[in-house]
Design an enzyme around this catalytic site. Sequence first.
Site, PDB file in Angstrom:
ATOM      1  N   HIS A 150      49.258  41.850  39.425  1.00 41.51           N
ATOM      2  CA  HIS A 150      49.052  41.927  37.977  1.00 41.51           C
ATOM      3  C   HIS A 150      47.653  41.464  37.579  1.00 41.51           C
ATOM      4  O   HIS A 150      46.969  42.097  36.764  1.00 41.51           O
ATOM      5  CB  HIS A 150      50.129  41.080  37.290  1.00 41.51           C
ATOM      6  CG  HIS A 150      50.144  41.164  35.802  1.00 41.51           C
ATOM      7  ND1 HIS A 150      49.546  40.218  34.995  1.00 41.51           N
ATOM      8  CD2 HIS A 150      50.708  42.071  34.967  1.00 41.51           C
ATOM      9  CE1 HIS A 150      49.747  40.531  33.723  1.00 41.51           C
ATOM     10  NE2 HIS A 150      50.450  41.657  33.678  1.00 41.51           N
ATOM     11  N   ASP A 192      46.020  34.405  35.463  1.00 43.64           N
ATOM     12  CA  ASP A 192      47.019  35.385  35.866  1.00 43.64           C
ATOM     13  C   ASP A 192      47.523  35.075  37.274  1.00 43.64           C
ATOM     14  O   ASP A 192      47.552  33.916  37.681  1.00 43.64           O
ATOM     15  CB  ASP A 192      46.424  36.792  35.765  1.00 43.64           C
ATOM     16  CG  ASP A 192      47.434  37.821  35.296  1.00 43.64           C
ATOM     17  OD1 ASP A 192      48.350  38.130  36.086  1.00 43.64           O
ATOM     18  OD2 ASP A 192      47.326  38.304  34.163  1.00 43.64           O
ATOM     19  N   SER A 235      49.890  43.321  28.308  1.00 45.96           N
ATOM     20  CA  SER A 235      49.055  42.682  29.336  1.00 45.96           C
ATOM     21  C   SER A 235      47.668  43.289  29.389  1.00 45.96           C
ATOM     22  O   SER A 235      46.706  42.636  29.803  1.00 45.96           O
ATOM     23  CB  SER A 235      49.697  42.832  30.726  1.00 45.96           C
ATOM     24  OG  SER A 235      50.665  41.849  30.971  1.00 45.96           O
TER      25      SER A 235
END
Length: 608
Positions: free
Chosen positions: A193, A160, A350
Amino acid sequence: MKFSRTLPSPVIQQRTFKLTFGAALAISAMTALAPQAHAARVDRADETEFARGRILVEPREGLSADEFEKIVRGHGGRRRKLGQSNLHVVDLQGNEPDDDVVEKLRRNPHVKYAERDRRVKSTMAVNDPYIGSAWHLTNIGANTAWDSAMGAGVTIAILDSGVDPAHPDLKASLVPGYNSYNNNTDTADVCGHGTAVAGTAAAATNNGVGVAGVAGKARIMPIRIAFMDAATNSCYTYFSTVAAGLTWAADHGARVANVSFAGVAGSSAVQSAAQYMKNKGGLVFVSAGNAGRDEGYTPTTTLVAVSATDNTNTKTSWSSYGNFVSLSAPGSAIWAPVKGGSYSTWNGTSFASPVAAGVAALLMSARPLLTSTQVESMLFSTAVDRGAAGRDALYGYGRVDAARAMQKALGGAAPVADMTAPAVSISAPLANSTASGSVPVNINASDNVGVARVELKVNSTVVAIDSAAPFGFSWNSAGAYNGMNTLVATAYDAAGNVKASAPVSVNVANANTVVARDTTPPAVKIINPVPGMVAGTVTVSINASDNAGAAGISQTLYIDNVAVAQGKGNAMAYSWASSKAAAGLHTIKAVARDAAGNSATTWFQVTK
């Protein structure tokens, strides 16, 4: 005794993201990429989403490094190998359009696949401004599964934007990682994120702060694959950095990997890297995307694609779907860590993907000897069926259920042993045909569970090993003597069942090389692995050449000074079970000898 905990009131941070729910739908054309079979879906208006002058190529196993180099240089390219895999990033420096190069390489019978390197976006949708709850944990029965295991002993790689190394719910679980975007060890979170995704999978459990991840005792391996695009305030990655991150994670002991970026399920390179990890006992989970549509990707067994459900076990309106979806999992209002030390609720596939990944880690923690295929089967067979009966395009096999999966994993009886051998045959070249130079060898291989690898033998020497479908080889017939030569393909499944194909005899007719007095030693190279970390099953590939012709070469492979394989010709391969070796340094050495008795040696060390 049931595990329970009271979550303290966290600091909730309201954050504004450029990607809103409406924006997620608006960019759907940019966040989905079909595989090669669906290349027509790629709109030329999306040209900015590709990395210009950079493509991804995997040669067929058995193709020599020199021959592959000639193919790449013929298009003005320079190649870079990704870790211990057979994947290559090719930087194009000529004037030929990228699409033309890819199309020509796809038609080359010695190339397994070629595709452009594409930029894809994270699958985070919107950020709720209110305090959420850990509803998803009870929804999937995680609290019940925790009575048996909580992820201890399992490493989850989070591919990520990085992970906040100081977050109180994550810092104690972090192990060294890798930055495949910048090719260094800086894994700090550049978008925020990755911190939330990591926490969803494995935020520390029972530590008195914050939230609980699905596998709260698992280790977290941060693999930074992404970058922040300042122009759009959005987080992106490329297929190439995903593939590089997966091979690194597999070579460094991760058993579970999560990639929460749209479109990666449609990349041949990512699928190949995911199969590389699966062959080493791991599983790769990816998000389905947030476009709210059927993405049209071809189903694959290389990775587990996850769609998102809400607290009614219904697919969310914004979750993408399609026949490629394997599972569904909660992805709406997921309470997770925020970069900087606080917490908030998040939405998107996600977060569905790391929920499923965390459940896989729980099963591996409870029964470490389970194979990746067995864990995958347990997840699928125990999922709560939703939508149409059986597997469907919205939910895959159903919504993941940690409690039921754990019950099956610990059911007392060992998993049913797989006693069925694969089926394998050589479809090309045809028997009694004449061959010269480099010859494509096509293989048909299938199994009731899955083919782990196929070995090609020429006159009893293993010349190449292919570990991912579609299986095929590039055989340099110059490594065999003129006349009739026998080819046999041997297929192995994960349970160790073996089946050899019917032999195919081919007449080799190459020009002979005559050397009056040969005093020149052969040249020998170890193509794979390369110096560095190794894990699981490692394919050792050797290439050799000689001024008097490759047919007279004999080769010997040594691991830690013990001869483990011998063969004749220009190529040899060996499947090394490094998992049975002790931790530390190991020496790989290859010795080649020509017909005149001249010899050459090459060696290096790898770390297990």
